[in-house]
Design a protein around this motif. Structure first.
Motif, PDB file in Angstrom:
ATOM      1  N   GLN A 402       0.839  -1.190   0.000  1.00 45.15           N
ATOM      2  CA  GLN A 402       0.000   0.000   0.000  1.00 45.15           C
ATOM      3  C   GLN A 402       0.878   1.246   0.000  1.00 45.15           C
ATOM      4  N   VAL A 469      -4.581   9.625   1.947  1.00 44.84           N
ATOM      5  CA  VAL A 469      -5.039   8.883   0.770  1.00 44.84           C
ATOM      6  C   VAL A 469      -4.306   7.546   0.745  1.00 44.84           C
ATOM      7  N   LYS A 471      -3.551   4.076  -1.299  1.00 44.10           N
ATOM      8  CA  LYS A 471      -3.576   3.507  -2.640  1.00 44.10           C
ATOM      9  C   LYS A 471      -3.127   2.046  -2.574  1.00 44.10           C
ATOM     10  N   ASN A 472      -3.945   1.164  -3.107  1.00 42.18           N
ATOM     11  CA  ASN A 472      -3.641  -0.270  -3.088  1.00 42.18           C
ATOM     12  C   ASN A 472      -2.979  -0.712  -4.391  1.00 42.18           C
ATOM     13  N   ARG A 474       0.091  -1.569  -5.229  1.00 35.75           N
ATOM     14  CA  ARG A 474       1.379  -0.990  -5.606  1.00 35.75           C
ATOM     15  C   ARG A 474       2.495  -2.000  -5.351  1.00 35.75           C
ATOM     16  N   GLU A 505       5.426   6.579  -8.744  1.00 33.62           N
ATOM     17  CA  GLU A 505       4.619   7.361  -7.810  1.00 33.62           C
ATOM     18  C   GLU A 505       5.412   7.829  -6.600  1.00 33.62           C
TER      19      GLU A 505
END
Length: 560
Positions: A402, A469, A471-472, A474, A505
């Motif tokens: 994550q 935030v 984000k999954n 990854r 990212e």
């Protein structure tokens, strides 16, 4: 007064039903006044807690990738001991063999002959450290699970070890000792079945039977081949640990004890075959060393005895440039520094655990990773120095992570934002893999064992001071590289990412000075690894120019 009732039940079973002969109950302790009747366990650990104990220990074990066994040689009779050849320099070593190298009788025979052959070329093992055979540890953990459900069955374990005894035609005293350990194990599991409880301490005792059987089989086979050998449980050679069951650490004063025992009680002409992964605490209760435990046993002995080299025998030709399951053209790396190897292990490579390398690092003893399926290969040497001419040492990765972006909602430059965030992570017992920060924002990654859900407490704790935030899907892609030449590394990496349309990212250059990590989408990981490996290790680099026209550069990259 509270006491652990499991050994008591095992003792009662052995007396009443013959599960464990009384002379094999050396691990049982006295408990003072005994209860009048056997009642339901009042232990703190419930069945669910016991299952959690099993799950945690299973998760800490390395993946055991077994290869098909080769046919056992026709002759298993004893042969003459072959001393080192004349004019060959003697190298004093400790050799460690994992479960996949000892999967069955054929593999045990192969390793025993390998040890004999190594002695013939000058590698003199002061000790051989063995893991449990094949998947025995996992089988024991499963047996604990089944015992909590009321079923006890160790037939598969008996078959594996009995086959070895019968194949090698061990004398009755050797076979009897091994079968006695399995009887003891079965008796313990019957205690678990009755009590419906398996504490961390009892679980360590349970899984220890795999290593204890394994070393007795290996020592007996070596003696048949004419190599003088004797089996030892780890505590018999001085490995004393903390009482942190499931993840114990070797106590500092063990080093002096190990050295004294090897110097005064174990003849230099005898190969000490020692259990890996396990030890005793100061109360003489069995403990396990957690991740990298067998490797740690080997390096601890090597450091204590000031040996020339620690050899860890696996099923690959040393440390590879990347995971061969992703990169078929992965190549062995001949020389790696301790720092580089630690970073490789942390980011998921099948290398020694960083904790296992610490004893060797302190004494500056090289650790050589070799292939038990290809013993003629030199393998990889982990030492205090690295190859100064190599740009990138290896490419490793973690999937399914994550990415958590945390942005302060306070005034720009507000004092204490970073410390507030770190304190909240500590409160929630979450550790990060990769971190990048500024004065008012932090990005971190969490591995798949500690992911944050929408209802996780940490999000509530961060809400007053930050927008978060999550984000999954990854992945972390890490280049183990010479960070002093990071401009060269990054120039090539970002040209690859640009050409393959891979979005980075997050970027982090480690304080260790040997790693550069990128966070990318999980779906792009394999493509990125294959193309980076081609550039850094295969002399072919397909990159995009300013006009986005692909140019194939066939050049000698530094370090290839």
């Amino acid at each position: 007064m509270k006491f652990d009732t499991l050994p008591l039940v095992v003792a009662l079973l052995s007396g009443c039903h013959g599960f464990v002969p009384s002379h094999r109950l050396s691990h049982l302790h006295s408990f003072g006044r005994l209860p009048n009747t056997l009642v339901e366990s009042k232990a703190d650990d419930s069945v669910e807690t016991s299952r959690d104990n099993i799950s945690q220990l299973r998760d800490s074990l390395p993946i055991n990738r077994e290869k098909p066994s080769k046919e056992l040689p026709t002759s298993v009779t004893a042969t003459s001991y072959i001393p080192p050849q004349a004019n060959v320099q003697i190298k004093r070593t400790v050799m460690k063999f994992g479960g996949s190298s000892l999967a069955d009788a054929s593999r045990v025979d192969h390793v025993a002959n390998l040890i004999k052959d190594q002695i013939g070329i000058g590698n003199r093992p002061r000790a051989v450290v063995c893991s449990a055979m094949g998947k025995t540890t996992n089988a024991l953990l499963s047996a604990g699970d089944f015992a909590l459900e009321g079923r006890v069955n160790v037939d598969a374990l008996r078959t594996l070890h009995t086959n070895c005894c019968e194949t090698f035609q061990f004398p009755p005293n050797i076979a009897g000792e091994i079968m006695g350990l399995l009887d003891e194990c079965e008796g313990m599991l019957n205690g678990v079945r009755l009590l419906q409880e398996l504490s961390p301490r009892s679980l360590d005792q349970l899984v220890s039977y795999g290593e204890r059987c394994s070393v007795r089989i290996m020592a007996a086979r070596l003696n048949q081949l004419g190599v003088p050998a004797q089996a030892f449980d780890a505590w018999e050679v001085g490995i004393i640990t903390s009482s942190n069951y499931g993840d114990a650490s070797i106590l500092p004063d063990s080093e002096a004890k190990i050295k004294k025992i090897f110097d005064t009680r174990i003849d230099p002409s005898v190969v000490a075959v020692v259990t890996g992964f396990i030890g005793h605490d100061i109360d003489k209760k069995v403990t396990t060393l957690g991740r990298g435990g067998s490797d740690l046993s080997a390096t601890a002995i090597g450091a204590a005895c000031d040996l020339d080299e620690v050899q860890v025998w696996k099923d690959v030709d040393g440390i590879l440039s990347s995971d061969p399951r992703v990169v078929p053209n992965a190549v062995p790396i001949s020389k790696v520094s301790f720092e580089e190897a630690s970073e490789l292990a942390y980011f998921g490579a099948q290398v020694l655990h960083p904790i296992a390398m610490q004893p060797a690092m302190r004494k500056n003893i090289p650790v050589r990773v070799k292939n038990s399926y290809n013993p003629s290969h030199d393998g990889s040497v982990i030492s205090s120095t690295k190859d100064p001419d190599r740009l990138v040492t290896a490419i490793t990765f973690k999937r399914g992570v994550q990415l958590v972006d945390i942005v302060s909602t306070r005034m720009l430059g507000a004092y204490g934002f970073l410390s507030t965030v770190f304190n909240i992570f500590e409160k929630n017992k979450l550790s990060v893999d990769v971190l990048a920060s500024s004065e008012v924002s932090i990005s971190v990654t969490l591995d798949n064992k500690q992911k944050v859900s929408e209802s996780h407490q940490i999000l509530k704790d961060l809400a007053p001071c930050a927008d978060v935030v999550v984000k999954n899907d990854r992945a972390i892609l890490t280049l183990i590289a010479d960070v002093e030449r990071s401009s060269e590394v990054l120039a090539t990496a970002f040209r690859v990412f640009f050409n393959r349309d891979i979005k980075v990212e997050m970027l982090s250059q480690g304080a260790s000075k040997v790693n550069i990590s990128f966070v990318i989408l999980d779906k792009d990981l394999d493509d990125a690894i294959l193309n980076l490996h081609s550039c850094f290790f295969e002399n072919i680099c397909v990159v995009g120019g300013i006009n986005d026209d692909a140019i194939e550069l066939e050049e000698e990259l530094t370090g290839v």
